[in-house]
Scaffold this active site. Sequence first.
Site, short mmCIF file in Angstrom:
data_model
loop_
_atom_site.label_atom_id
_atom_site.label_comp_id
_atom_site.label_asym_id
_atom_site.label_seq_id
_atom_site.Cartn_x
_atom_site.Cartn_y
_atom_site.Cartn_z
N MET A 81 97.04 -55.45 56.91
CA MET A 81 98.09 -56.36 57.37
C MET A 81 98.01 -56.64 58.83
SD MET A 81 101.32 -54.41 55.14
CE MET A 81 102.25 -55.74 55.43
N HIS A 82 99.11 -57.65 59.31
CA HIS A 82 99.54 -58.05 60.56
C HIS A 82 98.24 -58.81 61.41
CE1 HIS A 82 102.42 -54.73 59.61
NE2 HIS A 82 101.46 -53.84 59.68
N ASP A 237 97.93 -54.10 52.12
CA ASP A 237 97.40 -52.82 51.51
C ASP A 237 98.13 -51.90 51.14
OD1 ASP A 237 97.34 -52.42 54.22
OD2 ASP A 237 95.64 -52.08 54.26
#
Length: 497
Positions: A81-82, A237
């Site tokens: 992520m991110h 995830d």
Amino acid sequence: MSMYLGIDLGTSAVKALLIDDAQKLIASATAPLEVSRPHRGWSEQDPADWVTATGAALDQLKAESPAALVAVRGIGLSGQMHGATLVDAEDQALRPCILWNDSRSAEQAARLDADPKFRAISGNIVFPGFTAPKLTWVKENEPALFARLSKVLLPKDYLRLWLTGEKVADMCDSSGTGWLDNGARRWSSELVETSGVSLDHMPPLVESTEPTGMMRAALAARWGMRADVIVAGGAGDSATSALGVGAVAADTGFVSLGTSGVLLVANKGYQPAPDTAVHTFCHAIPERWHQIGAMLSSASALNWFAGVAGRSPGELVAEVGEGLREPGAVMFLPYLSGERTPHNDTEVRGMFAGLGHDTDRAAMTRAVMEGVGFAFRDNWDVMRDAGAGLTRVTAVGGGSRSRYWLEVLATVMGMPVDIPADGEVGAAFGAARLGMVVSARADPMAVCAPPAIQAVIEPRGDARGAFEEAYQRFRELYPLARQVKAPAKAAMGLHEP
């Protein structure tokens, strides 16, 4: 029989996994990835490497199970992520992706987080690892590059672009950008514009269970797949791992001993608690959310120490042995890249404490494992205070293969830890389940049932007191570690815009 493909873009590897209609594992393959750290606090990957690794993993599947790939009906995507993946008008990456554990934008994150509307609308602190402050950093430090920006994509969505030609994001993964109104499950124009970008830079949003396009004909032909394979919205995830272990009903959850550490609990409603540094994100199932305690280093701390010690992680764990004992005299803070929950601290770094002439390699390995366990306890304490109702967790991630580590977790958190009978219940499996949901139009709650449990690790009551005392000593070390100052920004390679 139909097949379903899950692709998980991790930090250290891409994993591709095939399941059939009965959700039986048919085949899996992985391809490694490397992380570039050109300056202290920086963490980057070239998006082209994701494409290469995904292609290599699918090439492996084709070599091993060509008939299974022919039968694939749906693909689910999962990813770290991110990450800020910037593409231009020709869909070319403008720079290496700035990853989730990159802390260069700490100043920008603090500036955005000081604006009350970010926590009020997103339900979260603006962490330096989130996407929004990274774009602010790019605008301030790489203005010529920023001027060429067309779209901001999360890592797995860059893979979607390659696979389908579509620029789409899902609500779950987008929850960690700092731009999403998580309660309403939509982009917030206020948050987007305050961070220096525009809604034109945002891809359209879908639920994780919705279709987003078909695989490109040339790629389908490369792997001998049908031309009508549907690609689902996918998810970050953590959420796909939750789908893999069936953590979809309220107050169910898991603990992940992966590169990072994750403690997740599913919620039926939206329960933001931003002041606690607990993440509140959209789940990968419509009208559901989840709370996350996030650690930047978990099993990766053991991998780091293995590199220093010149042994493999498996060799180190074998030296520790089985059977929980009283905690060791040596303590370890696993803050190798700073820490997110509960400290939101990009500057703190890891440390050993209590070293002596009698300290050997096994004692230091135990300290690493116990330190990660204590950091999970930090997460659980603030999550419980934020309303999380966990009473047990399922263990996933590479570190969950160590029974000793799971005994530490069960004892310090005071709850049973379930070990799935099938080890393949992580993010790639959850992504494959999304491929099944979207192509078979199936009920995600029914598809994402909990797995069979092989064993249950109960908290050790006879060791709880000793571990509680050790945990309190662990907590005393954080303020001391904070006193060790990081280098000035000039030493980090930053420059004026």
